[in-house]
Design an enzyme around this catalytic site. Structure first.
Site, PDB file in Angstrom:
ATOM      1  CD  GLU A 270     -14.732  30.637   3.852  1.00 54.26           C
ATOM      2  OE1 GLU A 270     -14.444  29.450   4.093  1.00 54.26           O
ATOM      3  OE2 GLU A 270     -15.565  31.256   4.525  1.00 54.26           O
ATOM      4  CB  CYS A 339      12.767  10.903  18.186  1.00 55.83           C
ATOM      5  SG  CYS A 339      14.413  11.537  18.416  1.00 55.83           S
ATOM      6  CD  GLU A 340       6.791  10.871  16.644  1.00 54.51           C
ATOM      7  OE1 GLU A 340       6.147   9.889  16.246  1.00 54.51           O
ATOM      8  OE2 GLU A 340       6.577  11.446  17.725  1.00 54.51           O
ATOM      9  CE1 TYR A 368      -4.469  24.976   5.630  1.00 58.78           C
ATOM     10  CE2 TYR A 368      -4.234  24.348   3.334  1.00 58.78           C
ATOM     11  CZ  TYR A 368      -4.967  24.919   4.345  1.00 58.78           C
ATOM     12  OH  TYR A 368      -6.207  25.460   4.070  1.00 58.78           O
TER      13      TYR A 368
HETATM   14  N1  LLP Z   1     -12.609  27.679   4.622  1.00 54.65           N
HETATM   15  C1  LLP Z   1     -12.712  26.877   5.673  1.00 54.65           C
HETATM   16  C2  LLP Z   1     -13.849  27.035   6.584  1.00 54.65           C
HETATM   17  C3  LLP Z   1     -11.724  25.904   5.927  1.00 54.65           C
HETATM   18  O1  LLP Z   1     -11.830  25.110   6.973  1.00 54.65           O
HETATM   19  C4  LLP Z   1     -10.618  25.792   5.037  1.00 54.65           C
HETATM   20  C5  LLP Z   1      -9.576  24.800   5.270  1.00 54.65           C
HETATM   21  C6  LLP Z   1     -10.551  26.666   3.940  1.00 54.65           C
HETATM   22  C7  LLP Z   1     -11.567  27.600   3.761  1.00 54.65           C
HETATM   23  C8  LLP Z   1      -9.420  26.655   2.972  1.00 54.65           C
HETATM   24  O2  LLP Z   1      -9.331  25.490   2.250  1.00 54.65           O
HETATM   25  P1  LLP Z   1      -8.266  25.389   1.041  1.00 54.65           P
HETATM   26  O3  LLP Z   1      -8.692  26.375  -0.016  1.00 54.65           O
HETATM   27  O4  LLP Z   1      -6.936  25.717   1.572  1.00 54.65           O
HETATM   28  O5  LLP Z   1      -8.381  23.993   0.598  1.00 54.65           O
HETATM   29  N2  LLP Z   1      -3.886  21.037   6.681  1.00 54.65           N
HETATM   30  C9  LLP Z   1      -4.518  20.442   5.519  1.00 54.65           C
HETATM   31  C10 LLP Z   1      -5.632  21.311   4.993  1.00 54.65           C
HETATM   32  C11 LLP Z   1      -6.688  21.614   6.032  1.00 54.65           C
HETATM   33  C12 LLP Z   1      -7.754  22.565   5.528  1.00 54.65           C
HETATM   34  C13 LLP Z   1      -8.598  23.045   6.638  1.00 54.65           C
HETATM   35  N3  LLP Z   1      -9.603  23.976   6.231  1.00 54.65           N
HETATM   36  C14 LLP Z   1      -3.455  20.181   4.461  1.00 54.65           C
HETATM   37  O6  LLP Z   1      -2.284  20.438   4.712  1.00 54.65           O
HETATM   38  O7  LLP Z   1      -3.771  19.664   3.403  1.00 54.65           O
END
Ligand code: LLP
Length: 401
Positions: A270, A339-340, A368
């Site tokens: 994923e 405004c933060e 993100y």
């Molecule tokens: N699978 C599940 C169940 C997840 O919760 C996530 C990310 C992924 C896959 C994908 O993860 P990746 O390959 O993108 O690392 N907003 C944060 C990242 C939050 C990730 C949440 N879950 C940021 O900007 O770093």
């Protein structure tokens, strides 16, 4: 995807300055070429094994980008009914959709069953019963796996670690085991897999090796209890280079994930950030150059509502000029109009001189970025633009007030 020609920044051969002039700022700018390259790189690292890449669409949910991934055979990891709807309408095959999340609502579960998704990654025992009940009411069977929380420290930012026992995600091995036994007896549940996801922006391959080891040991235990699985979903989490981090190559990542896993399963991965993170930049314009006794500020027209990562994780994003000017580098704080006090993209960043109306590119903003943007301070969300086949096109219009 980025290069300077003389003093001007280009993305896949197109001038960022020209695009910015026509589209207005701020906007996100993506490269189709880079996205596909990332997908193929990731996918081919697992070419020796049966696998499905289920893109974690929370990283970037632009429908046009989803369509590109769908056409390349990509599936999706979803976490809401909204994501389900978008994935399906973007052409993602439901048989390649997995549904995670600790708080799935009844209507979301119902929709997912009716759409025939591959499996629910169940995160609690009450959820197991809820899915069974809803599947029964629809006269259907739901494919499920349990999301196990392997209590592994993925050595990443505390806000994006998910596989520690104090995190809300998944079930510990013992509770999941009880879930598998209970699930076996439920008529409208079909146990087909196991899921884990230990965190995001991971640069330590040892964490993936450990996850692989723990999961494989557990699969053996399940097998001994008469529970055979077809799918092993190892989640996402592969980190990318924002600054000078050591990152794991896709081949080392695949090696780590596969290090202990049995071969006779279909692997599910994923990735979110890895596919789209470095395929996108955010382009913003300097509104004011503000010098105070203590600091030099570049006040830009993008805010934390457009890109919240620096404000909430202290995340580093490289910022480069779209027009390189000659001169000596100085320290600048690059700040937005919100405004933060946390509306800061960079602190004391050594940068070339810049003027009001110059454009800046905030790098590695594809993941993100837009998907976490908001209307805070009543600001309209930015536009999204894609460079493909030597042309650019708006793939999401700027919001109107
Ligand atoms: N699978 C599940 C169940 C997840 O919760 C996530 C990310 C992924 C896959 C994908 O993860 P990746 O390959 O993108 O690392 N907003 C944060 C990242 C939050 C990730 C949440 N879950 C940021 O900007 O770093």
């Amino acid at each position: 995807m980025l290069e300077y020609k003389k003093e001007l920044l280009f993305v896949d051969g197109l001038s960022v300055c020209e695009i910015a002039g026509e589209v207005g700022t701020p906007f996100y700018l993506y490269s189709r070429k880079k996205l596909i390259e990332n997908f193929r790189k990731f996918d081919s690292a697992f070419s020796g094994v049966k696998h499905i890449v289920c893109y974690a669409m929370k990283a970037n949910e632009n429908p046009y980008l989803l369509k590109i991934l769908a056409r390349n055979g990509c599936g999706c990891d979803i976490v809401s009914g909204g994501e389900l709807k978008l994935a399906v309408s973007s052409g993602i095959n439901p048989k390649r959709i997995v549904f995670a999340g600790v708080g799935k609502r009844d209507d979301e579960i119902r929709r997912a069953i009716l759409n025939g998704i591959l499996m629910f990654n169940i995160e609690s025992i009450p959820e197991l019963y809820r899915i069974d009940k809803i599947a029964k009411s629809l006269n259907k069977t739901a494919g499920i796996s349990f999301r196990v929380n392997p209590d592994i420290d993925a050595k990443t930012h505390p806000h994006i670690t998910t596989g520690l026992s104090h995190n809300k995600f998944g079930l510990c091995f013992e509770d999941a085991f009880a879930g598998y036994i209970l699930g076996k007896a439920l008529k409208n549940i079909k146990i087909i897999g196991i899921h884990t996801h230990i965190g995001s922006q991971i640069s330590d391959s040892g964490s993936f090796v450990l996850a692989s080891k723990k999961i494989s040991k557990y699969i053996r235990k399940l097998k001994d209890a008469g529970i055979g699985l077809k799918y092993i979903d190892m989640g996402g989490g592969l980190g990318i280079k924002y600054k000078d981090e050591k990152i794991i190559s896709t081949s080392d990542y695949a090696k780590a994930i596969r290090s202990h896993l049995p071969e006779n399963h279909t692997l599910i991965l994923e990735p979110g950030r890895f596919l789209i993170g470095n395929a996108g930049v955010m382009v913003t314009k300097i509104l004011y150059v503000k010098k105070t006794l203590k600091k030099n500020f570049l006040v830009v027209d993008a805010g934390m509502n457009d890109l919240v990562r620096p404000a909430i994780y202290g995340a580093y994003h490289e910022i480069i000029p779209v027009i390189k000017r000659k001169g000596i580098k100085h320290n600048w704080d690059v700040v937005g109009p919100i405004c933060e006090s946390s509306d800061v993209f960079a602190k004391d960043r050594r940068m070339l001189p810049a003027k009001a109306d110059d454009f800046l590119a905030v790098l590695c903003a594809g993941a993100y970025g837009y998907s976490m943007s908001s209307n805070y301070n009543q600001r309209a969300r930015a536009a999204e633009v894609l460079v493909e086949n030597n042309k650019w096109r708006i793939i999401r219009c700027r919001e109107k007030l």
